[in-house]
Each structure stands twice: as structure tokens, then as C-alpha cells.
Design a protein around this motif. Structure first.
Motif, short mmCIF file in Angstrom:
data_model
loop_
_atom_site.label_atom_id
_atom_site.label_comp_id
_atom_site.label_asym_id
_atom_site.label_seq_id
_atom_site.Cartn_x
_atom_site.Cartn_y
_atom_site.Cartn_z
N LEU A 152 38.42 -11.13 13.17
CA LEU A 152 37.22 -11.97 13.98
C LEU A 152 38.09 -13.31 14.39
CD1 LEU A 152 34.02 -11.40 11.94
CD2 LEU A 152 34.53 -10.73 14.19
N ALA A 153 38.92 -14.00 13.69
CA ALA A 153 39.46 -15.20 14.12
C ALA A 153 40.44 -14.90 15.32
CB ALA A 153 40.16 -15.89 13.09
N SER A 154 41.01 -13.72 15.30
CA SER A 154 42.15 -13.57 16.10
C SER A 154 41.47 -13.17 17.57
CB SER A 154 42.99 -12.33 15.96
OG SER A 154 42.20 -11.14 15.96
N ALA A 155 40.23 -12.80 17.46
CA ALA A 155 39.39 -12.52 18.69
C ALA A 155 38.71 -13.89 19.39
CB ALA A 155 38.24 -11.75 18.38
N GLY A 156 38.96 -14.96 18.59
CA GLY A 156 38.51 -16.26 19.05
C GLY A 156 36.97 -16.51 18.32
N VAL A 157 36.64 -15.62 17.46
CA VAL A 157 35.14 -15.86 16.91
C VAL A 157 35.24 -17.03 16.07
CG1 VAL A 157 33.29 -15.08 15.61
CG2 VAL A 157 34.72 -13.47 17.09
N GLN A 158 34.43 -18.05 16.05
CA GLN A 158 34.26 -19.22 15.21
C GLN A 158 33.23 -18.75 14.04
OE1 GLN A 158 32.96 -22.90 16.65
NE2 GLN A 158 32.66 -23.68 15.01
N LEU A 159 33.65 -18.66 12.89
CA LEU A 159 33.06 -18.15 11.89
C LEU A 159 32.41 -19.42 10.86
CD1 LEU A 159 32.38 -15.20 11.06
CD2 LEU A 159 33.94 -15.30 9.14
N ARG A 160 31.09 -19.23 10.84
CA ARG A 160 30.45 -20.33 10.07
C ARG A 160 29.76 -19.60 8.84
NH1 ARG A 160 26.77 -24.35 13.27
NH2 ARG A 160 28.92 -24.85 13.97
N GLU A 161 30.32 -19.74 7.60
CA GLU A 161 29.91 -19.13 6.47
C GLU A 161 28.64 -19.27 6.10
OE1 GLU A 161 31.34 -16.67 5.34
OE2 GLU A 161 33.62 -16.85 5.75
N MET A 162 27.69 -18.48 5.52
CA MET A 162 26.33 -18.55 5.16
C MET A 162 26.49 -18.84 3.75
SD MET A 162 24.62 -14.96 5.07
CE MET A 162 25.26 -14.17 6.31
N GLU A 163 25.41 -19.62 3.04
CA GLU A 163 25.07 -19.58 1.53
C GLU A 163 24.94 -18.30 1.11
OE1 GLU A 163 24.98 -22.35 -0.52
OE2 GLU A 163 25.84 -23.58 1.26
N GLU A 164 25.67 -17.86 0.07
CA GLU A 164 25.47 -16.38 -0.53
C GLU A 164 25.71 -15.42 0.27
OE1 GLU A 164 21.29 -16.84 -2.18
OE2 GLU A 164 22.05 -17.81 -3.86
#
Length: 246
Positions: A152-164
Motif C-alpha cells: 500500500l505504501a508503494s501505491a502512495g496510500v497513506q496508512l493511519r493505523e486504528m486502535e485495536e
């Protein structure tokens, strides 16, 4: 590499775009992909419900259908986990040996791309904000966690981790039918945590989880797109999100 795609029941019946996205990713990685017509269910519902005879019969049919391929790729940690972990427990004698051989070459799709083929980047560009749910079987049975995030990072997606992020969404196959009140509470927590991130998209690698979360998010009017990770990695985000109308 000659790869067989195990489509899964839910993808076949509810979200064929996941299958097409998986084929696209595999072909872009240099694989020849075949989809055996004789495939049916992996047998997990029967196995989880205690119907071991039916589960074993299905397992034998799957083994016969797929054992001639170099690798078997599945867009579902749940179904792949059944084939890898449970098939050898279902069968004895020569069938167990054949089950173990199939298990050794069966992979969840993001794990296959990263761990087997060494793919470091996909061609798609999807510069959007997302959060990711780790499905139970993919995470705990197959060790799928870093692989989808790296792609996902290679596709330019900014990932914001959720709780749990690693906590079950409450689907659990037949669990949601046996214990609907507990399941509803669990998925409520999950979509709330996803919404709290402010992400545009909620992603995962198992369609059962995704349908469960999409249904709850839609009923609560949360306005977050729910998609299978392979659809994003393949750049196939023009179709309606899971749970949305055509």
C-alpha cells in the motif's frame, strides 16, 4: 510461474472484482494465472461447524483440483489458512501427505507477492488516506501484516493505523450467526475505531470481514469506503465500494 487462483465463495458470489484485481496483480508480477473451473468452497464452514466428514470430502476435491500447480494463491487469509493449517488435520495417510504438499505451496495474495515473488512496489498510484483491519486468520495463521502495508505504501496510500487493528471484527464465519449480539458489539467497536482515524478507506484482506464492517458502517452512516486491499493495489477503485449501490 504457473499459478492457480482459488477464488473463494464470497468473491465469486459477492465481489468478483477482487478476483480480477488478484489476477491483474499476479500477471503484472510475471505469473501465468489459471482459474480451475472445478473449484468450489474451501470447506471452512463445515469444518468450523463440526461437520468433519463434509469438510474432509471438500478438502480432497480441492487437493485434486489444485495439486498440479506450482503455487496456489488466495485473496483471503481465512480460506488460505484453512487450506494451509486445517487440511492436514482433516486427513490421514496418503491424503494427509497430499494435503501437506498443497499447504506448502498455498499463499495469501499479498504474502505471495512480497514473500515469494519479492515484489516491492505495485504499478498503481492511489494517493489516499486509509486504515487497515488485520483479519484473524491472515494475521494469526499466516503471519500477514507487514506485506499489505508495504505494498500500500508503494501505491502512495497513506496508512493511519486504528486502535485495536488486530482485534477481530466479529464476523468469524459462523460465529456471527451463533453469537449475533457479541458479533454486533465487536463490529461496532471496529468501525468506530476505523472512523476515528479520519481515513477515507477501510481496507482488509478478507471479504467476510469487509462485508461485516461495510454493513455496520453503512447502517451507521459513517461514510467510509470499505474495500479489499487487492482492489486498491491493482488501481481498481472506480467501482462502488463494498456495500454501496451500483
Amino acid at each position: 510461474m504457473r499459478v492457480a487462483l482459488f477464488v473463494t465463495c464470497l468473491v465469486d458470489m459477492f465481489r468478483p472484482s477482487v478476483g480480477f484485481a488478484t489476477v491483474k496483480l499476479l500477471e503484472e508480477a510475471g505469473c501465468t494465472v489459471e482459474v480451475p473451473e472445478a473449484q468450489t468452497c474451501c470447506g471452512q464452514p463445515a469444518w468450523n461447524s463440526g461437520d468433519r466428514a463434509t469438510a474432509a470430502a471438500i478438502a480432497k476435491q480441492v487437493i485434486e483440483t489444485f495439486e498440479g500447480y506450482e503455487r496456489v494463491v488466495v485473496p483471503s487469509g481465512s480460506c488460505a489458512g484453512t487450506m494451509v493449517k486445517d487440511y492436514p488435520q482433516m486427513l490421514d495417510g496418503d491424503w494427509r501427505a497430499r494435503a501437506e504438499a498443497l499447504a506448502a505451496k498455498t499463499h495469501e495474495v499479498t504474502s505471495f507477492l512480497v514473500d515469494v515473488l519479492g515484489v516491492e512496489a505495485v504499478a498503481a498510484e492511489v494517493p489516499r488516506l486509509a486504515t487497515y483491519h488485520d483479519s484473524c486468520s491472515g494475521l494469526r495463521t499466516l503471519g500477514v501484516k507487514a506485506q499489505p502495508r508495504a505494498l500500500l505504501a508503494s501505491a502512495g496510500v497513506q496508512l493511519r493505523e486504528m486502535e485495536e487493528a488486530e482485534v477481530c471484527c466479529g464476523f468469524g464465519g459462523t460465529f456471527c450467526v451463533k453469537y449475533p449480539d457479541i458479533s454486533a458489539s465487536m463490529v461496532g467497536d471496529k468501525v468506530r475505531n476505523a472512523g476515528d482515524t479520519g481515513a477515507e478507506m477501510l481496507l482488509a484482506g478478507d471479504l467476510g470481514c469487509l462485508m461485516n464492517m461495510a454493513g455496520k458502517a453503512h447502517r451507521e452512516g459513517r461514510g467510509i469506503e470499505v474495500r479489499h486491499v487487492v482492489e486498491v493495489l491493482a488501481g481498481m477503485t472506480d467501482t462502488p465500494a463494498i456495500g454501496e449501490g451500483e
